[in-house]
Design a protein around this motif. Structure first.
Motif, PDB file in Angstrom:
ATOM      1  N   ILE A   4       0.704  -1.198   0.091  1.00 56.79           N
ATOM      2  CA  ILE A   4       0.087   0.038   0.037  1.00 56.79           C
ATOM      3  C   ILE A   4       0.717   1.247   0.060  1.00 56.79           C
ATOM      4  N   ALA A   5       2.099   1.310   0.456  1.00 52.65           N
ATOM      5  CA  ALA A   5       2.956   2.421   0.811  1.00 52.65           C
ATOM      6  C   ALA A   5       3.355   2.710  -0.530  1.00 52.65           C
ATOM      7  N   ALA A   6       3.791   1.637  -1.330  1.00 55.72           N
ATOM      8  CA  ALA A   6       4.337   1.857  -2.463  1.00 55.72           C
ATOM      9  C   ALA A   6       3.333   2.016  -3.520  1.00 55.72           C
TER      10      ALA A   6
ATOM     11  N   LEU B 125      -1.405  -1.480  -8.788  1.00 52.99           N
ATOM     12  CA  LEU B 125      -0.293  -1.262  -7.974  1.00 52.99           C
ATOM     13  C   LEU B 125      -0.580  -2.045  -6.499  1.00 52.99           C
ATOM     14  N   ARG B 126      -1.972  -1.915  -6.107  1.00 57.36           N
ATOM     15  CA  ARG B 126      -2.521  -2.689  -5.014  1.00 57.36           C
ATOM     16  C   ARG B 126      -2.307  -4.149  -5.101  1.00 57.36           C
ATOM     17  N   ASN B 127      -2.340  -4.654  -6.222  1.00 56.99           N
ATOM     18  CA  ASN B 127      -2.158  -6.230  -6.486  1.00 56.99           C
ATOM     19  C   ASN B 127      -0.818  -6.758  -6.511  1.00 56.99           C
ATOM     20  N   ALA B 128       0.243  -5.623  -6.449  1.00 57.19           N
ATOM     21  CA  ALA B 128       1.778  -6.257  -6.788  1.00 57.19           C
ATOM     22  C   ALA B 128       2.161  -6.816  -5.560  1.00 57.19           C
ATOM     23  N   VAL B 129       1.478  -8.062  -5.043  1.00 62.91           N
ATOM     24  CA  VAL B 129       1.905  -8.488  -3.657  1.00 62.91           C
ATOM     25  C   VAL B 129       3.184  -9.378  -4.093  1.00 62.91           C
ATOM     26  N   THR B 130       3.642  -9.638  -2.933  1.00 58.83           N
ATOM     27  CA  THR B 130       4.740 -10.780  -2.778  1.00 58.83           C
ATOM     28  C   THR B 130       4.461 -11.749  -1.877  1.00 58.83           C
ATOM     29  N   LEU B 131       3.921 -12.800  -2.040  1.00 57.88           N
ATOM     30  CA  LEU B 131       3.612 -13.988  -1.082  1.00 57.88           C
ATOM     31  C   LEU B 131       4.728 -14.090  -0.118  1.00 57.88           C
TER      32      LEU B 131
END
Length: 239
Positions: free
Chosen positions: A24-26, A101-107
């Motif tokens: 979220i910050a990014a 951007l919100r879905n650019a997560v790292t499991l």
């Protein structure tokens, strides 16, 4: 008396399957930069922090938006576009960009391999207050059902959202287990709906004691969750 083996395992997403704070910050930084290029009057008047404060103030006036934080963000953005005279035609693009951007997560490293194994043992589902897109993230194939508060209209810890997910999967609440990182929203909410609840306590600590909440199990990661599920299913311990 040992509870009967669960039939379904339901999951929270943010901070259970991936850390959400850095994402979220990014996303906020990237979103603000996108707006600066296309709606500069907005970003001249509103910093990232000021936009966040505006959303929080709006949430106090319209608490029903708690169930749909994406809608909250859009309503706030519509207000600042109108206030600054920027072209509202950019609002759709702004929201689409934030979604990417919100879905650019790292499991977390333990999630993907254990999910595959859990899926071979019992039925999996999702109950979330967030806006993650499981298809974009690449996890959708693991889950039979996913219910987001934005679609349902009520958010965790409301027992109704847990009950709706169980009903959609045709599973009695007593035969379902919910896994999440938030003691109040996830553990308290699920237990109030009659599910068992596992607290995913990646950071360690004993916050549940001060909160007066007693999870049915506490797991430090998905490997510990798998071991607990195996025990519930009556499988022998593995060494």
């Amino acid at each position: 008396m040992t509870p009967r083996p669960p039939q379904a395992l339901l999951f929270d997403l943010d901070d259970t399957m991936w850390p959400i704070g850095p994402v979220i910050a990014a996303a906020e930084v990237g979103w603000h930069a996108w707006l600066a290029e296309r709606a500069p009057a907005v970003t001249r008047k509103y910093s990232i922090e000021a936009l966040r404060a505006l959303r929080l103030a709006l949430l106090e006036k319209q608490p029903e938006l708690t169930a749909d934080l994406y809608r909250l963000r859009r309503v706030a953005l519509e207000a600042v576009f109108a206030e600054t005279g920027e072209d509202a035609a950019h609002i759709d693009g702004a929201m689409q960009h934030f979604n990417v951007l919100r879905n650019a997560v790292t499991l977390f490293d333990d999630v993907a391999p254990v999910l595959a194994e859990l899926g071979g043992m019992l039925r999996l589902g999702v109950v979330t207050n967030g806006n993650a897109d499981l298809e974009v993230i690449g996890l959708h194939h693991h889950f039979e059902w996913a219910l987001a508060s934005a679609r349902f209209g009520r958010a965790k810890p409301d027992p109704a959202i847990f009950l709706a997910a169980c009903a959609a999967m045709g599973v009695a609440p007593a035969d379902a287990v919910y896994v999440g990182d938030d003691l109040r929203l996830d553990v308290g909410g699920a237990q109030a709906a009659g599910l068992r609840a596992v607290w995913m306590n990646r950071a360690g600590g004993d916050a549940h004691l001060a909160a007066g909440i007693a999870p049915d199990a506490i797991c430090a990661d998905f490997h510990a969750l798998l071991a607990w599920v195996r025990a519930q299913m009556g499988e022998p311990m593995r060494h």
